[in-house]
Design a protein around this motif. Structure first.
Motif, PDB file in Angstrom:
ATOM      1  N   GLU A 188       0.943  40.353   3.982  1.00 12.83           N
ATOM      2  CA  GLU A 188       0.501  40.130   5.341  1.00 12.83           C
ATOM      3  C   GLU A 188       1.468  40.869   6.148  1.00 12.83           C
ATOM      4  OE1 GLU A 188       2.644  35.993   6.606  1.00 12.83           O
ATOM      5  OE2 GLU A 188       1.136  35.759   4.982  1.00 12.83           O
ATOM      6  N   GLY A 189       1.192  40.895   7.492  1.00 10.09           N
ATOM      7  CA  GLY A 189       2.006  41.834   8.314  1.00 10.09           C
ATOM      8  C   GLY A 189       1.817  43.283   8.283  1.00 10.09           C
ATOM      9  N   ARG A 190       2.791  43.856   8.709  1.00  7.54           N
ATOM     10  CA  ARG A 190       2.691  45.421   8.680  1.00  7.54           C
ATOM     11  C   ARG A 190       2.673  45.881   7.432  1.00  7.54           C
ATOM     12  NH1 ARG A 190       3.939  49.744  11.703  1.00  7.54           N
ATOM     13  NH2 ARG A 190       4.778  51.830  10.665  1.00  7.54           N
ATOM     14  N   GLN A 206      -6.112  48.890   7.057  1.00  4.55           N
ATOM     15  CA  GLN A 206      -5.320  48.078   7.537  1.00  4.55           C
ATOM     16  C   GLN A 206      -5.989  46.674   7.776  1.00  4.55           C
ATOM     17  OE1 GLN A 206      -2.266  49.522  10.112  1.00  4.55           O
ATOM     18  NE2 GLN A 206      -3.045  51.781   9.740  1.00  4.55           N
ATOM     19  N   GLN A 207      -5.194  45.613   7.467  1.00  8.97           N
ATOM     20  CA  GLN A 207      -5.945  44.229   7.736  1.00  8.97           C
ATOM     21  C   GLN A 207      -5.667  43.930   8.978  1.00  8.97           C
ATOM     22  OE1 GLN A 207      -4.432  41.222   5.252  1.00  8.97           O
ATOM     23  NE2 GLN A 207      -4.527  42.206   3.118  1.00  8.97           N
ATOM     24  N   HIS A 208      -4.509  44.349   9.901  1.00  2.00           N
ATOM     25  CA  HIS A 208      -4.553  43.839  11.223  1.00  2.00           C
ATOM     26  C   HIS A 208      -5.401  44.807  11.950  1.00  2.00           C
ATOM     27  CE1 HIS A 208      -1.370  46.844  10.643  1.00  2.00           C
ATOM     28  NE2 HIS A 208      -1.860  47.389  12.144  1.00  2.00           N
ATOM     29  N   HIS A 241      -8.577  44.925  11.736  1.00  2.00           N
ATOM     30  CA  HIS A 241      -9.850  44.401  11.886  1.00  2.00           C
ATOM     31  C   HIS A 241     -11.292  44.952  11.813  1.00  2.00           C
ATOM     32  CE1 HIS A 241      -6.199  41.850  13.311  1.00  2.00           C
ATOM     33  NE2 HIS A 241      -6.860  41.030  12.780  1.00  2.00           N
ATOM     34  N   LEU A 252      -8.792  37.210  10.382  1.00  2.96           N
ATOM     35  CA  LEU A 252      -7.935  36.506   9.218  1.00  2.96           C
ATOM     36  C   LEU A 252      -8.065  35.221   9.279  1.00  2.96           C
ATOM     37  CD1 LEU A 252      -5.660  39.514   8.689  1.00  2.96           C
ATOM     38  CD2 LEU A 252      -7.820  39.099   7.366  1.00  2.96           C
ATOM     39  N   GLU A 306      -4.734  34.285  10.726  1.00  3.81           N
ATOM     40  CA  GLU A 306      -4.448  34.437  12.215  1.00  3.81           C
ATOM     41  C   GLU A 306      -4.979  33.269  12.724  1.00  3.81           C
ATOM     42  OE1 GLU A 306      -5.091  39.250  12.617  1.00  3.81           O
ATOM     43  OE2 GLU A 306      -6.702  38.009  12.806  1.00  3.81           O
ATOM     44  N   GLU A 335      -2.308  30.373  12.308  1.00  2.00           N
ATOM     45  CA  GLU A 335      -0.931  30.766  13.191  1.00  2.00           C
ATOM     46  C   GLU A 335      -1.411  30.491  14.638  1.00  2.00           C
ATOM     47  OE1 GLU A 335      -0.250  34.833  12.666  1.00  2.00           O
ATOM     48  OE2 GLU A 335       0.534  34.689  10.735  1.00  2.00           O
TER      49      GLU A 335
END
Length: 375
Positions: free
Chosen positions: A170-172, A283-285, A287, A360, A363, A366
């Motif tokens: 997760e993250g960058r 990249q997951q972030h 989206h 995600l 997300e 969080e």
């Protein structure tokens, strides 16, 4: 000015009348000579003078009649032609319109491409009732459809998402591995298929407008990975008419390129079925995952599976440029094999496509924790 054929037609009667007159004069002279010459006595029994006189008179009358009747004859011919045209004009018009409407291939025999464009614009202007709109619409249509070097049919794209195990979870730097497979039928404009991956947006936009490019992918450099990295983009397999083809990979400063020859069995102007699979990092972030249609496409279908990816919701953004609504199928994230599918029947214009957009699970968690702290 009269044409050579018209002048020849007008000369023939005058020439014939002149010949007849000359022959008549010659016979009359011959008859006069025989009357006073013993050597020609045997001709006295023949009506030489009568025949000569008849020919001479006929020739003179014909020449005189041709001279005084020429203008009247042309006027009568023009009058008859105008009468025939006025009486048959509706039938001729209907025959021409019906011929062009039901046998459009006949237009190509009598009109240039520029004339055909003008005919289409004028017809569209009448149909829309707006000349400027018709001109702009047809210009866009001509650039996108007529100017396209390829047309795809029965296009099917399938995508399978999976977490990338070589990076952070997760993250960058957290990535999904997207395995994308395309199948479609088309008439190739080049014997070579070219697949590119670049990290420069300008180069990517140029590839999108390049008709010789089969597929292109933009990869944003991150954590030591760029477009030239083998993990970022890989052409796994390609087949033409069911026959696997060899692939050549070349690495450049701005990225990497895979090329493949269609094979010696493929003939010019003959439709082939191509299928290829490539694997990319997403990249997951980010989206979002785009599937673009760079060519006019008939009957398009795309599906995506996202099991075990930690995705709570998956949405489909449709920017297919067509008059009908696509058909959607959605298996939610709680299903054992969650997936989404979009299908469109009919033709779509180029520069369209679909985008898969996800939310995600972490997300959402969080956000719930953050909302709880605020309370």
């Amino acid at each position: 000015m009269s044409s050579p054929l018209e002048r020849l037609y007008q000369t023939k009667p005058a020439l014939l009348a002149t010949v007849v007159t000359v022959v008549g004069i010659a016979l009359m002279l011959l008859a006069h000579w025989t009357s006073g010459n013993a050597a020609g006595a045997w001709l006295d029994s023949l009506p030489v003078m009568e025949v000569g006189s008849a020919l001479f008179t006929t020739g003179l009358i014909a020449i005189f009649f041709e001279y005084i009747d020429q203008a009247d004859a042309e006027a009568r011919a023009n009058q008859r032609l105008r009468k025939v045209l006025s009486e048959e004009a509706p039938a001729i018009r209907d025959a021409v319109v019906d011929g062009f409407a039901f046998a459009p291939e006949s237009l190509t025999n009598v009109a240039s491409q520029k004339t055909l464009d003008r005919i289409v614009e004028n017809t569209l202007s009448i149909r829309l009732g707006d000349k400027e709109l018709a001109a702009d619409a047809y210009q866009d249509l001509r650039e996108q459809i007529i100017g396209a070097r390829q047309r795809w049919e029965d296009a099917h794209a399938s995508v399978a998402l999976a977490p990338w195990g070589k990076g952070p979870a997760e993250g960058r730097g957290a990535m999904f591995v997207a395995t994308i497979r395309w199948d479609y039928r088309f008439v190739p404009s080049s014997p070579v298929l070219r697949f590119s991956c670049v990290s420069d947006l300008d180069a990517y936009r140029e590839l999108l407008a390049d008709p010789t490019s089969t597929a292109e992918w933009y990869f944003e450099p991150i954590d030591g990975l760029d477009a030239s990295s083998p993990e970022a983009f890989e052409l796994v397999q390609i087949a033409v008419n069911g026959k696997p083809q060899k692939v050549r990979r070349s690495v450049r400063k701005e990225g990497q390129v895979f090329t493949c020859n269609l094979g010696s069995d493929v003939k010019t102007n003959e439709a082939v079925t191509v299928s290829y699979t490539y694997r990319v990092l997403v990249q997951q972030h980010g989206h979002v995952l785009h599937l673009d249609l760079a060519q006019p496409t008939k009957d398009f279908r795309a599906e995506l599976w996202y099991g075990d990816c930690g995705i709570r919701h998956m949405n489909v953004l449709n920017y297919l440029s067509g008059p009908r609504q696509p058909r959607y199928t959605h298996l939610s994230a709680s299903d054992p094999s969650p997936s989404v599918e979009v299908a469109y029947e009919g033709w779509t214009f180029p520069k369209g496509g679909v985008a898969f957009v996800w939310v995600l699970e972490r997300e959402m968690q969080e956000r719930a924790v953050s909302d709880g702290r605020r309370k």
